[in-house]
Design an enzyme around this catalytic site. Sequence first.
Site, PDB file in Angstrom:
ATOM      1  N   SER A  15       0.832  -1.209   0.000  1.00  0.00           N
ATOM      2  CA  SER A  15       0.000   0.000   0.000  1.00  0.00           C
ATOM      3  C   SER A  15       0.856   1.244   0.000  1.00  0.00           C
ATOM      4  CB  SER A  15      -0.871  -0.036   1.260  1.00  0.00           C
ATOM      5  OG  SER A  15      -1.407   1.225   1.521  1.00  0.00           O
TER       6      SER A  15
ATOM      7  N   TYR B  62      -1.949  -1.370  11.009  1.00  0.00           N
ATOM      8  CA  TYR B  62      -2.190  -1.861   9.643  1.00  0.00           C
ATOM      9  C   TYR B  62      -1.020  -1.475   8.736  1.00  0.00           C
ATOM     10  CZ  TYR B  62      -3.585  -1.284   4.791  1.00  0.00           C
ATOM     11  OH  TYR B  62      -3.586  -1.282   3.418  1.00  0.00           O
TER      12      TYR B  62
ATOM     13  N   LYS C 231       2.231  -3.720   6.681  1.00  0.00           N
ATOM     14  CA  LYS C 231       2.678  -3.666   5.278  1.00  0.00           C
ATOM     15  C   LYS C 231       4.200  -3.493   5.226  1.00  0.00           C
ATOM     16  CE  LYS C 231      -1.312  -4.336   3.432  1.00  0.00           C
ATOM     17  NZ  LYS C 231      -1.615  -5.639   2.850  1.00  0.00           N
TER      18      LYS C 231
END
Length: 346
Positions: free
Chosen positions: A127, A154, A158
């Site tokens: 992302s 979150y 990544k």
Amino acid sequence: MKNRVLVTGGAGYIGSHTVVELMQTGYEVVIVDNLSNSDISVIDGIEQIVGKRPDFVNVDCQDYVSFENVIKKYDDLCAAIHFAASKAVGESVEKPLLYYRNNITSLLNLLEIMQNHGIHNIVFSSSCTVYGQPSDENLPVTEKAPRLEALSPYGNTKHICEDIICDQSRANSSFKAILLRYFNPIGAHPSALIGELPNGVPNNLLPFVTQTAAGLRSELKVFGDDYNTPDGSCIRDYIYVVDLAKAHVAALERMLKVDSEPVEVFNLGTGKGLSVLEIVRGFEQATGVKLPYRIVGRREGDIEKVWADPTKANTVLHWKAETPTDQILLSAWRWQQHLMSKANKQ
Ligand code: UD1
């Protein structure tokens, strides 16, 4: 020739669109998905679009034994595309352990199973969140922009997952990976048979917009109009989910057919930033539907502006996000209408 792709999270939003593109390109697919943020009806939608049902197994990638038992049944797997992960930024702040456990354990299990079964290629869903708020001189963002400290668990998963994949590559000369850093995926398949299925109140902009337009929500809250942007609202690079799905096929084919670097990173965006208010106006123009909205305070943790420099993906993957914004917004609206008519029939 091995021609099957393992797609974890293939019943999810980006995963399902990618499965369609893979199958339409001629790949066989096996989806491993625990339906935690999707629905079995997605598999029916894929079948209707493609004219063939993908293999689907309801298994959680955290469950090593069940996951490996699925893979043992296939001797034709050439690669994995790993979508299966939790993705709500706010929820990750409240439940960090759930995010670390799910996102990291799933990847570790997958990599170990790939290693055990001689599968050497992985495309990973990353992302633009890894760039945080890039400085003005780093906008638009290229792959060379520094990764900044993550603003949420979150986002941190990544970072960590990208690092794990790089380490695995250093230790195994036959292992290849492509990390795809998505900007903001929106819209739905033109058939309106698959699209985004948010659980409860949507966090992301587009599902909130379409649910508001459909009368399911009274108004859209625009989070802040006092940012340092032309109209004061935040800017993002909204990319059509079908264009994004096609980039996965391009990435896969590069890994399988070209003698590329062991790990490559690509930004997947349009190269154009749009503000929240531009999306609101664009939606109204594309659909002819009035969208009630109100400006409210900023949302905690939001970054002001980010958009991609997709030159590397354009030139190296020979891929470009080309769908016009009005068409994308219309596809999101058609999908919402499809969901409403389905709900009315039940
Ligand atoms: C973020 C992450 C993205 C991640 C995604 C997962 C960044 C830059 N992006 O996307 O990597 O994959 O979460 O969920 O870190 N907005 C409103 N009202 C709403 C909802 C949203 O005004 O009801 C605004 C937001 O303030 C933001 C824009 O719409 O400016 C897009 O928000 P959203 O769709 O939630 O995506 P990001 O937060 O950009």
